[in-house]
Write a protein that holds these residues in place. Structure first.
Motif, PDB file in Angstrom:
ATOM      1  N   ALA A 135      18.560  -1.681 -13.160  1.00  0.00           N
ATOM      2  CA  ALA A 135      20.110  -1.292 -13.230  1.00  0.00           C
ATOM      3  C   ALA A 135      19.752   0.180 -14.076  1.00  0.00           C
ATOM      4  CB  ALA A 135      20.869  -2.251 -14.198  1.00  0.00           C
ATOM      5  N   SER A 136      20.676   0.879 -13.603  1.00  0.00           N
ATOM      6  CA  SER A 136      20.761   2.219 -14.339  1.00  0.00           C
ATOM      7  C   SER A 136      22.032   2.712 -14.782  1.00  0.00           C
ATOM      8  CB  SER A 136      19.845   3.358 -13.545  1.00  0.00           C
ATOM      9  OG  SER A 136      20.698   3.378 -12.315  1.00  0.00           O
ATOM     10  N   GLY A 137      22.153   3.491 -15.700  1.00  0.00           N
ATOM     11  CA  GLY A 137      23.281   4.313 -15.920  1.00  0.00           C
ATOM     12  C   GLY A 137      23.029   5.453 -16.986  1.00  0.00           C
ATOM     13  N   GLU A 138      24.116   6.072 -17.333  1.00  0.00           N
ATOM     14  CA  GLU A 138      24.349   7.163 -18.436  1.00  0.00           C
ATOM     15  C   GLU A 138      25.375   6.744 -19.460  1.00  0.00           C
ATOM     16  OE1 GLU A 138      24.296  11.524 -17.404  1.00  0.00           O
ATOM     17  OE2 GLU A 138      26.504  11.305 -17.835  1.00  0.00           O
ATOM     18  N   MET A 139      25.223   7.018 -20.459  1.00  0.00           N
ATOM     19  CA  MET A 139      26.290   7.003 -21.704  1.00  0.00           C
ATOM     20  C   MET A 139      26.307   8.270 -22.305  1.00  0.00           C
ATOM     21  SD  MET A 139      24.752   3.511 -23.298  1.00  0.00           S
ATOM     22  CE  MET A 139      24.825   2.047 -22.715  1.00  0.00           C
ATOM     23  N   ALA A 140      27.345   8.610 -22.186  1.00  0.00           N
ATOM     24  CA  ALA A 140      27.940   9.723 -23.191  1.00  0.00           C
ATOM     25  C   ALA A 140      28.404   9.483 -24.691  1.00  0.00           C
ATOM     26  CB  ALA A 140      29.146  10.690 -22.145  1.00  0.00           C
ATOM     27  N   VAL A 141      28.262  10.351 -25.429  1.00  0.00           N
ATOM     28  CA  VAL A 141      28.661   9.900 -26.853  1.00  0.00           C
ATOM     29  C   VAL A 141      29.951  10.725 -26.873  1.00  0.00           C
ATOM     30  CG1 VAL A 141      28.039  10.426 -29.369  1.00  0.00           C
ATOM     31  CG2 VAL A 141      26.123   9.490 -27.542  1.00  0.00           C
ATOM     32  N   THR A 142      30.870  10.199 -27.762  1.00  0.00           N
ATOM     33  CA  THR A 142      32.269  10.827 -28.076  1.00  0.00           C
ATOM     34  C   THR A 142      31.954  11.971 -28.879  1.00  0.00           C
ATOM     35  OG1 THR A 142      32.853   9.272 -29.794  1.00  0.00           O
ATOM     36  CG2 THR A 142      33.361   8.656 -27.420  1.00  0.00           C
ATOM     37  N   LYS A 143      33.063  12.842 -28.998  1.00  0.00           N
ATOM     38  CA  LYS A 143      32.931  13.868 -30.088  1.00  0.00           C
ATOM     39  C   LYS A 143      33.131  13.501 -31.359  1.00  0.00           C
ATOM     40  CE  LYS A 143      33.261  18.367 -30.999  1.00  0.00           C
ATOM     41  NZ  LYS A 143      31.991  19.131 -30.947  1.00  0.00           N
ATOM     42  N   ALA A 144      33.867  12.289 -31.563  1.00  0.00           N
ATOM     43  CA  ALA A 144      33.972  11.772 -33.058  1.00  0.00           C
ATOM     44  C   ALA A 144      32.507  11.056 -33.486  1.00  0.00           C
ATOM     45  CB  ALA A 144      35.036  10.728 -32.987  1.00  0.00           C
ATOM     46  N   GLU A 145      31.796  10.719 -32.400  1.00  0.00           N
ATOM     47  CA  GLU A 145      30.546  10.008 -32.783  1.00  0.00           C
ATOM     48  C   GLU A 145      29.798  10.879 -33.085  1.00  0.00           C
ATOM     49  OE1 GLU A 145      30.890   5.763 -30.309  1.00  0.00           O
ATOM     50  OE2 GLU A 145      30.409   7.761 -29.052  1.00  0.00           O
ATOM     51  N   MET A 146      29.516  12.122 -32.231  1.00  0.00           N
ATOM     52  CA  MET A 146      28.712  13.240 -32.238  1.00  0.00           C
ATOM     53  C   MET A 146      28.897  13.865 -33.816  1.00  0.00           C
ATOM     54  SD  MET A 146      28.067  15.073 -28.688  1.00  0.00           S
ATOM     55  CE  MET A 146      29.607  14.918 -28.037  1.00  0.00           C
ATOM     56  N   ASN A 147      30.267  14.022 -34.131  1.00  0.00           N
ATOM     57  CA  ASN A 147      30.535  14.624 -35.384  1.00  0.00           C
ATOM     58  C   ASN A 147      29.815  13.708 -36.623  1.00  0.00           C
ATOM     59  OD1 ASN A 147      31.817  16.775 -34.388  1.00  0.00           O
ATOM     60  ND2 ASN A 147      33.674  15.742 -34.449  1.00  0.00           N
ATOM     61  N   ALA A 148      30.129  12.450 -36.547  1.00  0.00           N
ATOM     62  CA  ALA A 148      29.663  11.537 -37.723  1.00  0.00           C
ATOM     63  C   ALA A 148      28.022  11.461 -37.570  1.00  0.00           C
ATOM     64  CB  ALA A 148      29.900  10.087 -37.184  1.00  0.00           C
ATOM     65  N   ILE A 149      27.430  11.559 -36.433  1.00  0.00           N
ATOM     66  CA  ILE A 149      25.907  11.850 -36.583  1.00  0.00           C
ATOM     67  C   ILE A 149      25.610  12.937 -37.010  1.00  0.00           C
ATOM     68  CG2 ILE A 149      23.958  11.716 -34.654  1.00  0.00           C
ATOM     69  CD1 ILE A 149      25.550   9.801 -32.966  1.00  0.00           C
ATOM     70  N   ALA A 150      26.063  14.002 -36.451  1.00  0.00           N
ATOM     71  CA  ALA A 150      25.735  15.468 -37.034  1.00  0.00           C
ATOM     72  C   ALA A 150      25.857  15.310 -38.444  1.00  0.00           C
ATOM     73  CB  ALA A 150      26.628  16.452 -36.608  1.00  0.00           C
TER      74      ALA A 150
END
Length: 178
Positions: A23-38
């Motif tokens: 199985a394969s896939g792609e996960m995109a991170v939301t803008k809110a999650e990216m802001n929290a990670i940043a």
């Protein structure tokens, strides 16, 4: 990789029973999650964080994940405090094992030489969120510098440049003589 802080910011759980071999896939991170990670990683900006993966079943309920993390990051230059942009493309390889196998492995002598410890399958699920977060965190430049910039410490010209008295312990030797 499964700390509570990582899980609170980014969680992408998959049920092991629902994963077919290959199985394969792609996960995109939301803008809110990216802001929290940043914010957690002290980044000026984080954009386009995606994770492509492939999962293969192994014996004994093990899963082998391979993939790539892609992100555009902006860090602060440690010399001039300017923004330093970088595009990351990081390969990822992780093993997920049932908790009982990890416990058995911990007791064996073979575990001492293991570099990458397997992640646990918890309640029949794996969480790729901490894998994404920790891969990004470890891929960042620890001392980002603008291109062409170096950090050369100098206390001015030395009369003893090139002599044995100009090494790192020369100042200590001078204090000792006083």
């Amino acid at each position: 990789m499964n700390s509570e802080a990582d899980r609170a910011v980014l969680s992408r759980t998959l049920r092991v029973d629902d994963i077919r071999d290959g199985a394969s896939g792609e996960m995109a991170v939301t803008k809110a999650e990216m802001n929290a990670i940043a914010g957690m990683l002290d980044l000026v900006a984080l954009e386009g964080l995606t994770f492509n993966y492939r999962l293969n079943h192994g014996g004994g309920g093990r899963l082998h994940l391979t993939g790539n993390l892609h992100a555009n990051v902006t860090q602060t230059c440690v010399v001039f405090l300017d923004s330093v942009e970088a595009s990351l493309d990081v390969p990822v390889e992780v093993e997920f094992w049932p908790a009982r196998l990890i416990e058995d492995f911990e007791r064996s002598a073979d575990s001492l030489g293991l570099l990458d410890w397997p992640e646990a399958v918890v309640d029949g699920k794996i969480d790729l969120g901490p894998v994404i977060y920790e891969t990004l965190a470890t891929a960042l430049e620890p001392y980002p510098k603008r291109e062409g910039v170096s950090f050369d410490w100098s206390q001015g010209p030395s009369e003893e440049a090139g002599s044995a008295k100009s090494g790192p312990f020369a100042a200590l030797a001078a204090l000792k003589r006083r």
